[in-house]
Design an enzyme around this catalytic site. Structure first.
Site, mmCIF file in Angstrom:
data_model
loop_
_atom_site.group_PDB
_atom_site.id
_atom_site.type_symbol
_atom_site.label_atom_id
_atom_site.label_comp_id
_atom_site.label_asym_id
_atom_site.label_seq_id
_atom_site.Cartn_x
_atom_site.Cartn_y
_atom_site.Cartn_z
ATOM 1 N N SER A 8 0.844 -1.192 0.000
ATOM 2 C CA SER A 8 0.000 0.000 0.000
ATOM 3 C C SER A 8 0.882 1.245 0.000
ATOM 4 C CB SER A 8 -0.892 0.020 1.242
ATOM 5 O OG SER A 8 -1.422 1.326 1.404
ATOM 6 N N HIS A 33 -1.332 -1.242 -4.176
ATOM 7 C CA HIS A 33 -2.599 -0.989 -3.482
ATOM 8 C C HIS A 33 -2.773 0.512 -3.263
ATOM 9 C CE1 HIS A 33 -5.960 -2.222 -0.842
ATOM 10 N NE2 HIS A 33 -5.559 -1.242 -0.028
ATOM 11 N N ASP A 35 -5.100 3.458 -1.727
ATOM 12 C CA ASP A 35 -6.143 3.751 -0.731
ATOM 13 C C ASP A 35 -6.706 5.147 -0.940
ATOM 14 O OD1 ASP A 35 -6.121 1.414 1.120
ATOM 15 O OD2 ASP A 35 -4.008 1.963 1.302
ATOM 16 N N MET A 37 -9.487 7.873 0.253
ATOM 17 C CA MET A 37 -10.326 8.176 1.424
ATOM 18 C C MET A 37 -11.019 9.513 1.225
ATOM 19 S SD MET A 37 -7.547 7.272 4.347
ATOM 20 C CE MET A 37 -6.593 5.763 4.285
ATOM 21 N N HIS A 66 -8.658 0.671 -3.495
ATOM 22 C CA HIS A 66 -9.511 0.427 -2.327
ATOM 23 C C HIS A 66 -10.192 1.749 -2.008
ATOM 24 C CE1 HIS A 66 -9.501 -0.330 2.328
ATOM 25 N NE2 HIS A 66 -10.727 -0.290 1.830
ATOM 26 N N MET A 68 -12.357 4.012 0.056
ATOM 27 C CA MET A 68 -12.993 4.262 1.349
ATOM 28 C C MET A 68 -13.821 5.532 1.188
ATOM 29 S SD MET A 68 -9.687 3.137 3.569
ATOM 30 C CE MET A 68 -8.673 3.140 2.105
ATOM 31 N N MET A 137 -11.070 -6.211 5.864
ATOM 32 C CA MET A 137 -10.258 -5.270 6.650
ATOM 33 C C MET A 137 -9.871 -5.928 7.969
ATOM 34 S SD MET A 137 -9.814 -2.714 4.747
ATOM 35 C CE MET A 137 -8.756 -1.899 5.954
ATOM 36 N N ASP A 175 -6.314 -6.694 4.519
ATOM 37 C CA ASP A 175 -5.700 -5.362 4.552
ATOM 38 C C ASP A 175 -5.697 -4.787 5.963
ATOM 39 O OD1 ASP A 175 -4.898 -2.740 4.031
ATOM 40 O OD2 ASP A 175 -6.644 -2.225 2.809
#
Ligand code: DX5
Ligand code: ZN
Length: 216
Positions: A8, A33, A35, A37, A66, A68, A137, A175
């Site tokens: 990540s 990966h 992330d 958010m 991913h 979020m 998660m 993760d």
């Protein structure tokens, strides 16, 4: 299970992101990966699509997004344009999950569903035939460097049984808080892909750490 590693870049050095992406290119990493958010679904904001596109420019590895995000529907095309090959959305953040994962597949990416630590795998029963991946998660999403939640092992085993019963190719990804202390047991429990952020990027030799995790 497949024993794949997805570092990540949330824990990478953003001032030297090209260098860190090139390190991953040279490593045994299977995915990068990403992330994303929104400060609403999770109490943090990471980076947006222009930064993803910049990373994609240098990355030779498939990018695993991913999200979020509370309702990712308006952003799915942006994900594709900035390099996503896998797009995973949270079960807890989508009222019409079947529509969302179907759209992801129509756009040409693999579709994943993510479960927070408190969400039981049983809720996946009706959606499993429509997804390529489930991301469990093992920390509460929002931050790197948190402690692994030990009950994840049992959750992975339960999901592995569900996937095998369907005789499906769905990948199981885990993760949060992944280290050399839990990677072997996670693979043994049935995980295919492990995400690791701080354990890789804060180590002295990230490429070697990736290799170590793969052989855990
Ligand atoms: C957390 C993110 C993770 C994070 C993992 O919300 O989804 O991908 O980068 O970081 P570590 O491996 O440090 O727990
Ligand atoms: Zn993540």
């Amino acid at each position: 299970m497949k024993k794949l590693i997805a570092p990540s870049v949330l824990s990478a050095d953003f001032a030297n992101i090209q260098r860190d992406i090139e390190m991953l290119n040279e490593s045994e990493a299977d995915y990068v990966h990403i992330d994303i958010m929104d400060g609403v679904f999770v109490p943090n904001i990471s980076y947006g699509f222009p930064v993803c596109a910049a990373m994609h420019k240098y990355s030779t590895k498939p990018m695993d997004f991913h999200l979020m995000i509370q309702n990712a529907d308006p952003y799915l095309e942006d994900c594709i344009k900035s390099g996503a090959e896998i797009i995973s959305v949270h079960y807890e953040a989508h009222n019409h999950l079947h529509r969302t994962v179907t759209r992801i597949r129509e756009l040409g990416a693999k579709a994943g569903v993510v479960l927070n630590p408190h969400t039981p795998v049983d809720v996946l029963e009706e959606i499993l035939p429509f997804v390529d991946l489930v991301l469990l998660m093992s920390v509460n999403p929002g931050f790197g460097g948190q402690k692994f939640i030990e009950t994840t092992f049992a959750k992975v085993r339960k999901l592995r049984t569900m996937v095998d019963t369907l005789d499906s190719e769905i990948l199981i990804e885990v993760d949060g808080g992944v280290t050399d202390k839990n990677a072997g047991e996670l693979f043994k429990a049935g995980a295919d892909i492990l995400v690791a952020g701080s354990f890789v990027f804060k180590s002295d030799d990230p490429a070697q750490t990736i290799l170590n995790l793969k052989s855990a």
